[in-house]
Design a protein around this motif. Structure first.
Motif, PDB file in Angstrom:
ATOM      1  N   MET A 135       0.816  -1.189   0.000  1.00 52.40           N
ATOM      2  CA  MET A 135       0.000   0.000   0.000  1.00 52.40           C
ATOM      3  C   MET A 135       0.867   1.263   0.000  1.00 52.40           C
ATOM      4  SD  MET A 135      -3.421   0.658   2.041  1.00 52.40           S
ATOM      5  CE  MET A 135      -3.393   1.865   3.310  1.00 52.40           C
ATOM      6  N   GLU A 136       1.948   1.252   0.756  1.00 53.99           N
ATOM      7  CA  GLU A 136       2.841   2.406   0.792  1.00 53.99           C
ATOM      8  C   GLU A 136       3.418   2.684  -0.592  1.00 53.99           C
ATOM      9  OE1 GLU A 136       7.000   3.794   2.903  1.00 53.99           O
ATOM     10  OE2 GLU A 136       5.730   2.338   3.923  1.00 53.99           O
ATOM     11  N   HIS A 137       3.743   1.616  -1.316  1.00 55.44           N
ATOM     12  CA  HIS A 137       4.263   1.762  -2.678  1.00 55.44           C
ATOM     13  C   HIS A 137       3.224   2.447  -3.576  1.00 55.44           C
ATOM     14  CE1 HIS A 137       6.182   0.970  -6.497  1.00 55.44           C
ATOM     15  NE2 HIS A 137       5.074   0.375  -6.904  1.00 55.44           N
ATOM     16  N   THR A 138       1.954   2.070  -3.429  1.00 57.50           N
ATOM     17  CA  THR A 138       0.883   2.664  -4.237  1.00 57.50           C
ATOM     18  C   THR A 138       0.750   4.152  -3.942  1.00 57.50           C
ATOM     19  OG1 THR A 138      -0.292   0.551  -4.261  1.00 57.50           O
ATOM     20  CG2 THR A 138      -1.576   2.505  -4.807  1.00 57.50           C
ATOM     21  N   ALA A 139       0.851   4.529  -2.673  1.00 53.42           N
ATOM     22  CA  ALA A 139       0.752   5.941  -2.293  1.00 53.42           C
ATOM     23  C   ALA A 139       1.911   6.744  -2.864  1.00 53.42           C
ATOM     24  CB  ALA A 139       0.707   6.071  -0.772  1.00 53.42           C
ATOM     25  N   HIS A 140       3.117   6.212  -2.754  1.00 50.28           N
ATOM     26  CA  HIS A 140       4.286   6.916  -3.303  1.00 50.28           C
ATOM     27  C   HIS A 140       4.177   7.027  -4.826  1.00 50.28           C
ATOM     28  CE1 HIS A 140       6.647   7.505   0.285  1.00 50.28           C
ATOM     29  NE2 HIS A 140       6.352   6.263   0.663  1.00 50.28           N
ATOM     30  N   ARG A 141       3.686   5.979  -5.456  1.00 50.35           N
ATOM     31  CA  ARG A 141       3.516   5.984  -6.911  1.00 50.35           C
ATOM     32  C   ARG A 141       2.508   7.053  -7.325  1.00 50.35           C
ATOM     33  NH1 ARG A 141       4.867   6.038 -11.822  1.00 50.35           N
ATOM     34  NH2 ARG A 141       3.516   4.992 -13.280  1.00 50.35           N
ATOM     35  N   ALA A 142       1.404   7.181  -6.596  1.00 45.52           N
ATOM     36  CA  ALA A 142       0.380   8.183  -6.912  1.00 45.52           C
ATOM     37  C   ALA A 142       0.931   9.602  -6.764  1.00 45.52           C
ATOM     38  CB  ALA A 142      -0.838   7.988  -6.017  1.00 45.52           C
ATOM     39  N   LEU A 143       1.722   9.838  -5.721  1.00 46.05           N
ATOM     40  CA  LEU A 143       2.329  11.160  -5.521  1.00 46.05           C
ATOM     41  C   LEU A 143       3.324  11.488  -6.628  1.00 46.05           C
ATOM     42  CD1 LEU A 143       2.871  10.959  -1.673  1.00 46.05           C
ATOM     43  CD2 LEU A 143       1.335  12.549  -2.868  1.00 46.05           C
ATOM     44  N   GLU A 144       4.154  10.511  -6.998  1.00 50.95           N
ATOM     45  CA  GLU A 144       5.124  10.726  -8.065  1.00 50.95           C
ATOM     46  C   GLU A 144       4.423  10.965  -9.397  1.00 50.95           C
ATOM     47  OE1 GLU A 144       8.184  11.609 -10.252  1.00 50.95           O
ATOM     48  OE2 GLU A 144       8.296  11.434  -8.075  1.00 50.95           O
ATOM     49  N   LEU A 145       3.355  10.243  -9.651  1.00 54.66           N
ATOM     50  CA  LEU A 145       2.616  10.420 -10.895  1.00 54.66           C
ATOM     51  C   LEU A 145       1.952  11.796 -10.957  1.00 54.66           C
ATOM     52  CD1 LEU A 145       2.063   8.909 -13.485  1.00 54.66           C
ATOM     53  CD2 LEU A 145      -0.016   8.008 -12.438  1.00 54.66           C
ATOM     54  N   ALA A 146       1.479  12.300  -9.834  1.00 55.67           N
ATOM     55  CA  ALA A 146       0.902  13.651  -9.802  1.00 55.67           C
ATOM     56  C   ALA A 146       1.978  14.689 -10.131  1.00 55.67           C
ATOM     57  CB  ALA A 146       0.284  13.928  -8.438  1.00 55.67           C
ATOM     58  N   ARG A 147       3.186  14.492  -9.587  1.00 55.81           N
ATOM     59  CA  ARG A 147       4.292  15.408  -9.915  1.00 55.81           C
ATOM     60  C   ARG A 147       4.660  15.281 -11.397  1.00 55.81           C
ATOM     61  NH1 ARG A 147       5.738  13.880  -4.507  1.00 55.81           N
ATOM     62  NH2 ARG A 147       6.955  12.115  -5.276  1.00 55.81           N
ATOM     63  N   TYR A 148       4.651  14.043 -11.919  1.00 59.53           N
ATOM     64  CA  TYR A 148       4.918  13.829 -13.350  1.00 59.53           C
ATOM     65  C   TYR A 148       3.890  14.579 -14.195  1.00 59.53           C
ATOM     66  CZ  TYR A 148       5.107  11.638 -17.922  1.00 59.53           C
ATOM     67  OH  TYR A 148       5.183  11.438 -19.277  1.00 59.53           O
ATOM     68  N   ALA A 149       2.618  14.473 -13.817  1.00 60.10           N
ATOM     69  CA  ALA A 149       1.560  15.134 -14.581  1.00 60.10           C
ATOM     70  C   ALA A 149       1.776  16.648 -14.604  1.00 60.10           C
ATOM     71  CB  ALA A 149       0.192  14.799 -13.991  1.00 60.10           C
ATOM     72  N   THR A 150       2.123  17.217 -13.460  1.00 56.32           N
ATOM     73  CA  THR A 150       2.348  18.661 -13.392  1.00 56.32           C
ATOM     74  C   THR A 150       3.520  19.078 -14.278  1.00 56.32           C
ATOM     75  OG1 THR A 150       1.495  18.648 -11.140  1.00 56.32           O
ATOM     76  CG2 THR A 150       2.712  20.594 -11.820  1.00 56.32           C
ATOM     77  N   ARG A 151       4.605  18.301 -14.238  1.00 58.86           N
ATOM     78  CA  ARG A 151       5.757  18.600 -15.110  1.00 58.86           C
ATOM     79  C   ARG A 151       5.383  18.456 -16.581  1.00 58.86           C
ATOM     80  NH1 ARG A 151       8.268  15.290 -11.242  1.00 58.86           N
ATOM     81  NH2 ARG A 151       8.342  13.584 -12.760  1.00 58.86           N
ATOM     82  N   ARG A 152       4.598  17.439 -16.895  1.00 57.34           N
ATOM     83  CA  ARG A 152       4.189  17.187 -18.283  1.00 57.34           C
ATOM     84  C   ARG A 152       3.291  18.310 -18.793  1.00 57.34           C
ATOM     85  NH1 ARG A 152       3.186  16.754 -22.838  1.00 57.34           N
ATOM     86  NH2 ARG A 152       2.909  14.864 -24.080  1.00 57.34           N
TER      87      ARG A 152
END
Length: 111
Positions: free
Chosen positions: A1-18
């Motif tokens: 579950m912790e991995h999923t949370a970190h992945r979601a946060l990183e993906l949100a940062r990726y989206a903002t950069r994109r």
């Protein structure tokens, strides 16, 4: 579950950069997985099942959202021109505060 949370946060940062690389405005609050941006054309809202409020839309970077989906969304956003001349500027929008009491009086108080 912790991995999923970190992945979601990183993906949100990726989206903002994109979004930024595509020349699009996007907002991400710290420790959030919700990316807010200007509401696109209706066909894009339907295609990506975007939640909208006035001139804003948002995505939530849950596990079904991938870099490929974000890239495709950005490509669709940049391939269309949206006329926001009838809308207020993004900077002037007051986002709803879910913690503030409703301004609507209870029905009993109206009698």
């Amino acid at each position: 579950m912790e991995h999923t949370a970190h992945r979601a946060l990183e993906l949100a940062r990726y989206a903002t950069r994109r979004f930024d690389r595509a020349g699009l405005w996007a907002m991400l609050n710290p420790s959030s997985i919700i990316v807010v941006f200007e509401r696109p054309a209706e066909w894009i809202c339907r295609k990506y099942h975007l939640a909208t409020e006035g001139v804003l839309a948002h995505i939530v970077t849950l596990p079904h959202v991938t870099e490929q989906v974000i890239d495709e969304l950005c490509d669709d956003l940049t391939s269309t021109s949206v006329d926001l001349s009838d809308h207020r500027s993004i900077e002037s929008i007051q986002l709803p505060n879910p913690h503030r009491e409703s301004r609507t009086a209870p029905a009993a108080a109206m009698n």
